[in-house]
Design an enzyme around this catalytic site. Structure first.
Site, PDB file in Angstrom:
ATOM      1  N   SER A  52      -0.561  -0.234 -15.939  1.00  0.00           N
ATOM      2  CA  SER A  52       0.099   0.468 -14.839  1.00  0.00           C
ATOM      3  C   SER A  52       0.462  -0.447 -13.679  1.00  0.00           C
ATOM      4  O   SER A  52       1.393  -0.166 -12.930  1.00  0.00           O
ATOM      5  CB  SER A  52      -0.797   1.604 -14.331  1.00  0.00           C
ATOM      6  OG  SER A  52      -2.060   1.102 -13.923  1.00  0.00           O
ATOM      7  N   ASP A 198      -5.245   6.361  -4.339  1.00  0.00           N
ATOM      8  CA  ASP A 198      -6.313   6.219  -5.335  1.00  0.00           C
ATOM      9  C   ASP A 198      -7.125   4.945  -5.139  1.00  0.00           C
ATOM     10  O   ASP A 198      -8.179   4.766  -5.753  1.00  0.00           O
ATOM     11  CB  ASP A 198      -5.755   6.284  -6.758  1.00  0.00           C
ATOM     12  CG  ASP A 198      -4.763   5.158  -7.084  1.00  0.00           C
ATOM     13  OD1 ASP A 198      -4.670   4.185  -6.312  1.00  0.00           O
ATOM     14  OD2 ASP A 198      -4.091   5.250  -8.124  1.00  0.00           O
ATOM     15  N   HIS A 201      -4.067   1.383  -7.321  1.00  0.00           N
ATOM     16  CA  HIS A 201      -2.698   0.912  -7.549  1.00  0.00           C
ATOM     17  C   HIS A 201      -2.032   0.504  -6.239  1.00  0.00           C
ATOM     18  O   HIS A 201      -2.072   1.264  -5.270  1.00  0.00           O
ATOM     19  CB  HIS A 201      -1.876   2.002  -8.237  1.00  0.00           C
ATOM     20  CG  HIS A 201      -2.396   2.384  -9.582  1.00  0.00           C
ATOM     21  ND1 HIS A 201      -3.267   3.439  -9.771  1.00  0.00           N
ATOM     22  CD2 HIS A 201      -2.173   1.832 -10.803  1.00  0.00           C
ATOM     23  CE1 HIS A 201      -3.554   3.542 -11.044  1.00  0.00           C
ATOM     24  NE2 HIS A 201      -2.910   2.574 -11.704  1.00  0.00           N
TER      25      HIS A 201
END
Length: 234
Positions: A52, A198, A201
């Site tokens: 990601s 979060d 990221h």
């Protein structure tokens, strides 16, 4: 008089053959020059095999790491196409399974950015190392130049896990003789201003910091003639 005529005819024939020979040489030189120019202007293809962090989770496509890296390289006058092969949630095992699919793009260089999800799931570092070992080996066998990007485990995972996980990237880089960028999130990790809610990221500003910090590593290895081996393309 006849001798002069014959001599003149012989000279004309020789000159005609020389002219034809020079025309062939000139045409070959032009063709070779055109091929050289084409080779010089053809972009280097750099694929990012990642998770990601490469895919650009939570970001617009224009804000993802591969896109921002390509723009930064262009600003430096580098003719490089950066291909995003990031898959959110991917582990090193998943990356190993999709190498053949990725290599269909015929990249010259593959930057391997994997291992973060292995670590977040507290998978065995030994398994992560074996997967990355196989990935690097398979990519090199396919004729691609490989750059390895490292990840660090959170300190609360315990000293034994941290030591095993953090150390595997350098071990593999030394084993395969490939360049290593030690920590992909250098300068960004644990900084709320540079991360999404979060805390894992990077946001758009965080991606720009990553690009700024990794850019010297990328340009150095692009300049290393031994580092870029362009595989033959059909």
């Amino acid at each position: 008089m006849k001798l002069q005529t014959r001599y003149g005819g012989f000279t004309a024939a020789v000159n005609s053959r020389i002219a034809a020979f020079l025309a062939i040489v000139l045409s070959l030189a032009v063709a070779t020059g055109a091929a050289t120019v084409h080779a010089q202007t053809e972009p280097v293809k750099l694929a990012i095999l990642g998770d990601s962090l490469a895919a650009g989770y939570g970001l617009a496509p224009a804000q993802a790491f591969p896109t921002r890296l390509q723009a930064a390289l262009k600003d430096k006058g580098r003719n490089v196409t950066v291909i995003n092969h990031g898959v959110s949630g991917d582990t090193t095992a998943g990356g190993l399974e999709r190498i053949d699919w990725m290599m269909a793009d015929k990249p010259d260089i593959v930057m391997v950015e994997l291992g973060g999800n292995d670590m977040l799931r507290a998978l065995d570092p030994g398994a992560t190392e074996r997967n990355l070992d196989a990935i690097v080996g398979k990519l090199k066998q396919a004729g691609a130049t490989v750059w390895l990007v490292g990840m660090l485990a959170p300190r609360n995972f315990g000293s034994e896990y941290v030591q095993q996980f953090d150390g595997l990237y350098k071990k593999l880089a030394d084993k395969h003789g490939v360049p290593l960028y030690p920590f992909f999130l250098d300068g960004v990790a644990q900084d709320p201003a540079l991360n999404q809610p979060d805390g894992i990221h990077p946001n758009a500003k965080g991606v720009d910091v990553i690009v700024e910090r990794i850019l010297p590593f990328v340009t150095k290895n692009l300049d290393d003639a031994a580092s870029v081996r362009r595989p033959a393309r059909p």
